[in-house]
Scaffold this motif. Sequence first.
Motif, PDB file in Angstrom:
ATOM      1  N   GLU A  54       0.816  -1.222   0.000  1.00 17.56           N
ATOM      2  CA  GLU A  54       0.000   0.000   0.000  1.00 17.56           C
ATOM      3  C   GLU A  54       0.842   1.260   0.000  1.00 17.56           C
ATOM      4  O   GLU A  54       0.516   2.231  -0.674  1.00 17.56           O
ATOM      5  N   SER A  55       1.955   1.257   0.733  1.00 19.03           N
ATOM      6  CA  SER A  55       2.758   2.483   0.798  1.00 19.03           C
ATOM      7  C   SER A  55       3.448   2.767  -0.533  1.00 19.03           C
ATOM      8  O   SER A  55       3.545   3.919  -0.957  1.00 19.03           O
ATOM      9  N   SER A  56       3.908   1.721  -1.235  1.00 23.02           N
ATOM     10  CA  SER A  56       4.550   1.980  -2.528  1.00 23.02           C
ATOM     11  C   SER A  56       3.516   2.329  -3.600  1.00 23.02           C
ATOM     12  O   SER A  56       3.790   3.118  -4.493  1.00 23.02           O
ATOM     13  N   ILE A  57       2.310   1.759  -3.493  1.00 25.85           N
ATOM     14  CA  ILE A  57       1.232   2.152  -4.408  1.00 25.85           C
ATOM     15  C   ILE A  57       0.935   3.633  -4.199  1.00 25.85           C
ATOM     16  O   ILE A  57       0.858   4.417  -5.149  1.00 25.85           O
ATOM     17  N   ALA A  58       0.806   4.042  -2.926  1.00 28.63           N
ATOM     18  CA  ALA A  58       0.517   5.449  -2.618  1.00 28.63           C
ATOM     19  C   ALA A  58       1.618   6.363  -3.126  1.00 28.63           C
ATOM     20  O   ALA A  58       1.341   7.432  -3.680  1.00 28.63           O
ATOM     21  N   ALA A  59       2.879   5.938  -2.982  1.00 26.15           N
ATOM     22  CA  ALA A  59       4.002   6.764  -3.441  1.00 26.15           C
ATOM     23  C   ALA A  59       3.955   6.959  -4.957  1.00 26.15           C
ATOM     24  O   ALA A  59       4.194   8.055  -5.465  1.00 26.15           O
ATOM     25  N   THR A  60       3.621   5.892  -5.673  1.00 25.10           N
ATOM     26  CA  THR A  60       3.553   5.978  -7.135  1.00 25.10           C
ATOM     27  C   THR A  60       2.411   6.884  -7.581  1.00 25.10           C
ATOM     28  O   THR A  60       2.568   7.719  -8.470  1.00 25.10           O
ATOM     29  N   ILE A  61       1.244   6.720  -6.946  1.00 23.47           N
ATOM     30  CA  ILE A  61       0.090   7.556  -7.292  1.00 23.47           C
ATOM     31  C   ILE A  61       0.384   9.011  -6.933  1.00 23.47           C
ATOM     32  O   ILE A  61       0.069   9.933  -7.691  1.00 23.47           O
ATOM     33  N   ALA A  62       1.024   9.232  -5.789  1.00 26.45           N
ATOM     34  CA  ALA A  62       1.372  10.599  -5.375  1.00 26.45           C
ATOM     35  C   ALA A  62       2.262  11.256  -6.419  1.00 26.45           C
ATOM     36  O   ALA A  62       2.075  12.431  -6.760  1.00 26.45           O
ATOM     37  N   ALA A  63       3.224  10.496  -6.955  1.00 23.25           N
ATOM     38  CA  ALA A  63       4.124  11.045  -7.982  1.00 23.25           C
ATOM     39  C   ALA A  63       3.345  11.405  -9.248  1.00 23.25           C
ATOM     40  O   ALA A  63       3.596  12.436  -9.863  1.00 23.25           O
ATOM     41  N   ARG A  64       2.390  10.558  -9.610  1.00 27.06           N
ATOM     42  CA  ARG A  64       1.595  10.831 -10.817  1.00 27.06           C
ATOM     43  C   ARG A  64       0.790  12.114 -10.682  1.00 27.06           C
ATOM     44  O   ARG A  64       0.572  12.826 -11.652  1.00 27.06           O
ATOM     45  N   PHE A  65       0.319  12.392  -9.462  1.00 24.81           N
ATOM     46  CA  PHE A  65      -0.581  13.532  -9.264  1.00 24.81           C
ATOM     47  C   PHE A  65       0.089  14.717  -8.588  1.00 24.81           C
ATOM     48  O   PHE A  65      -0.567  15.728  -8.338  1.00 24.81           O
ATOM     49  N   GLY A  66       1.379  14.583  -8.260  1.00 25.63           N
ATOM     50  CA  GLY A  66       2.070  15.693  -7.627  1.00 25.63           C
ATOM     51  C   GLY A  66       1.527  16.000  -6.248  1.00 25.63           C
ATOM     52  O   GLY A  66       1.403  17.159  -5.856  1.00 25.63           O
ATOM     53  N   ARG A  67       1.181  14.967  -5.497  1.00 22.07           N
ATOM     54  CA  ARG A  67       0.625  15.129  -4.158  1.00 22.07           C
ATOM     55  C   ARG A  67       1.535  14.453  -3.136  1.00 22.07           C
ATOM     56  O   ARG A  67       2.390  13.650  -3.490  1.00 22.07           O
ATOM     57  N   ALA A  68       1.312  14.755  -1.873  1.00 20.28           N
ATOM     58  CA  ALA A  68       2.089  14.126  -0.802  1.00 20.28           C
ATOM     59  C   ALA A  68       1.649  12.679  -0.638  1.00 20.28           C
ATOM     60  O   ALA A  68       0.459  12.372  -0.694  1.00 20.28           O
ATOM     61  N   SER A  69       2.628  11.811  -0.450  1.00 17.38           N
ATOM     62  CA  SER A  69       2.366  10.381  -0.324  1.00 17.38           C
ATOM     63  C   SER A  69       1.380  10.071   0.801  1.00 17.38           C
ATOM     64  O   SER A  69       0.492   9.234   0.662  1.00 17.38           O
ATOM     65  N   ASP A  70       1.523  10.753   1.941  1.00 17.49           N
ATOM     66  CA  ASP A  70       0.638  10.498   3.079  1.00 17.49           C
ATOM     67  C   ASP A  70      -0.812  10.854   2.740  1.00 17.49           C
ATOM     68  O   ASP A  70      -1.744  10.151   3.133  1.00 17.49           O
ATOM     69  N   ASP A  71      -1.006  11.974   2.023  1.00 18.81           N
ATOM     70  CA  ASP A  71      -2.358  12.373   1.620  1.00 18.81           C
ATOM     71  C   ASP A  71      -2.984  11.298   0.733  1.00 18.81           C
ATOM     72  O   ASP A  71      -4.143  10.923   0.915  1.00 18.81           O
ATOM     73  N   ILE A  72      -2.204  10.838  -0.232  1.00 19.53           N
ATOM     74  CA  ILE A  72      -2.705   9.834  -1.174  1.00 19.53           C
ATOM     75  C   ILE A  72      -3.020   8.533  -0.440  1.00 19.53           C
ATOM     76  O   ILE A  72      -4.034   7.894  -0.694  1.00 19.53           O
ATOM     77  N   ALA A  73      -2.144   8.147   0.489  1.00 21.14           N
ATOM     78  CA  ALA A  73      -2.368   6.903   1.243  1.00 21.14           C
ATOM     79  C   ALA A  73      -3.720   6.948   1.947  1.00 21.14           C
ATOM     80  O   ALA A  73      -4.483   5.975   1.936  1.00 21.14           O
ATOM     81  N   ALA A  74      -4.046   8.107   2.539  1.00 18.05           N
ATOM     82  CA  ALA A  74      -5.336   8.249   3.219  1.00 18.05           C
ATOM     83  C   ALA A  74      -6.482   8.186   2.215  1.00 18.05           C
ATOM     84  O   ALA A  74      -7.522   7.567   2.480  1.00 18.05           O
ATOM     85  N   GLU A  75      -6.279   8.806   1.044  1.00 16.62           N
ATOM     86  CA  GLU A  75      -7.340   8.857   0.021  1.00 16.62           C
ATOM     87  C   GLU A  75      -7.629   7.478  -0.575  1.00 16.62           C
ATOM     88  O   GLU A  75      -8.768   7.181  -0.924  1.00 16.62           O
ATOM     89  N   ILE A  76      -6.593   6.652  -0.746  1.00 16.94           N
ATOM     90  CA  ILE A  76      -6.796   5.377  -1.432  1.00 16.94           C
ATOM     91  C   ILE A  76      -7.020   4.202  -0.472  1.00 16.94           C
ATOM     92  O   ILE A  76      -7.337   3.108  -0.907  1.00 16.94           O
ATOM     93  N   SER A  77      -6.883   4.437   0.832  1.00 20.67           N
ATOM     94  CA  SER A  77      -7.000   3.350   1.806  1.00 20.67           C
ATOM     95  C   SER A  77      -8.351   2.638   1.722  1.00 20.67           C
ATOM     96  O   SER A  77      -8.417   1.410   1.642  1.00 20.67           O
ATOM     97  N   ASP A  78      -9.443   3.394   1.740  1.00 27.52           N
ATOM     98  CA  ASP A  78     -10.776   2.786   1.673  1.00 27.52           C
ATOM     99  C   ASP A  78     -10.986   2.055   0.348  1.00 27.52           C
ATOM    100  O   ASP A  78     -11.620   0.998   0.295  1.00 27.52           O
ATOM    101  N   PHE A  79     -10.447   2.646  -0.718  1.00 32.19           N
ATOM    102  CA  PHE A  79     -10.571   2.033  -2.037  1.00 32.19           C
ATOM    103  C   PHE A  79      -9.874   0.667  -2.058  1.00 32.19           C
ATOM    104  O   PHE A  79     -10.431  -0.320  -2.547  1.00 32.19           O
ATOM    105  N   LEU A  80      -8.649   0.611  -1.517  1.00 34.89           N
ATOM    106  CA  LEU A  80      -7.923  -0.659  -1.475  1.00 34.89           C
ATOM    107  C   LEU A  80      -8.666  -1.680  -0.612  1.00 34.89           C
ATOM    108  O   LEU A  80      -8.721  -2.866  -0.958  1.00 34.89           O
ATOM    109  N   GLU A  81      -9.260  -1.220   0.491  1.00 31.11           N
ATOM    110  CA  GLU A  81     -10.042  -2.130   1.341  1.00 31.11           C
ATOM    111  C   GLU A  81     -11.229  -2.685   0.562  1.00 31.11           C
ATOM    112  O   GLU A  81     -11.572  -3.863   0.695  1.00 31.11           O
ATOM    113  N   ALA A  82     -11.879  -1.836  -0.245  1.00 30.83           N
ATOM    114  CA  ALA A  82     -13.021  -2.290  -1.045  1.00 30.83           C
ATOM    115  C   ALA A  82     -12.577  -3.329  -2.072  1.00 30.83           C
ATOM    116  O   ALA A  82     -13.265  -4.326  -2.292  1.00 30.83           O
ATOM    117  N   LEU A  83     -11.422  -3.105  -2.701  1.00 30.54           N
ATOM    118  CA  LEU A  83     -10.907  -4.082  -3.669  1.00 30.54           C
ATOM    119  C   LEU A  83     -10.671  -5.433  -2.997  1.00 30.54           C
ATOM    120  O   LEU A  83     -10.960  -6.484  -3.574  1.00 30.54           O
TER     121      LEU A  83
END
Length: 151
Positions: A54-83
Amino acid sequence: MGEGGLRVNSPHVIHETIDGEVIVINLASGNYYSVKGAGADVWDVIESSPGADESSIAATIAARFGRASDDIAAEISDFLEALKREELVAAAENGATPLMPSANGAGNGSKTFERPLLEKYTDMQDLVLLDPVHEVDSTGWPAPKPDATPA
């Protein structure tokens, strides 16, 4: 360290990306899903880098969107749980290659982040679960039943 990495739950799950939206079908449950927003990016990372946690997924997505990794991790956490809950992703086997944050440099931080969205549809369950192989006679599928009386 957190939990292990994720992979697409093949062969029970098939998917296709069309115009930035991922259509995912769980052949075991008969449900199908629409993955939108940054969820399509998350799915892409899981598919292209099986074993990413999850942390490396968040880091990659953060790089794509120019956002902080921690912010992205919080945003995608529920989504990953749903998957995981819908059994669309599964734990990767040991020995999977961990994701390098620079891998798949798709995007340069200029994309607009849209919350990942997983929409579930159950209206096609009967069709997806229909198994035509069992609906034939002893000659097997796809051979049609032979005529009882020759012409």
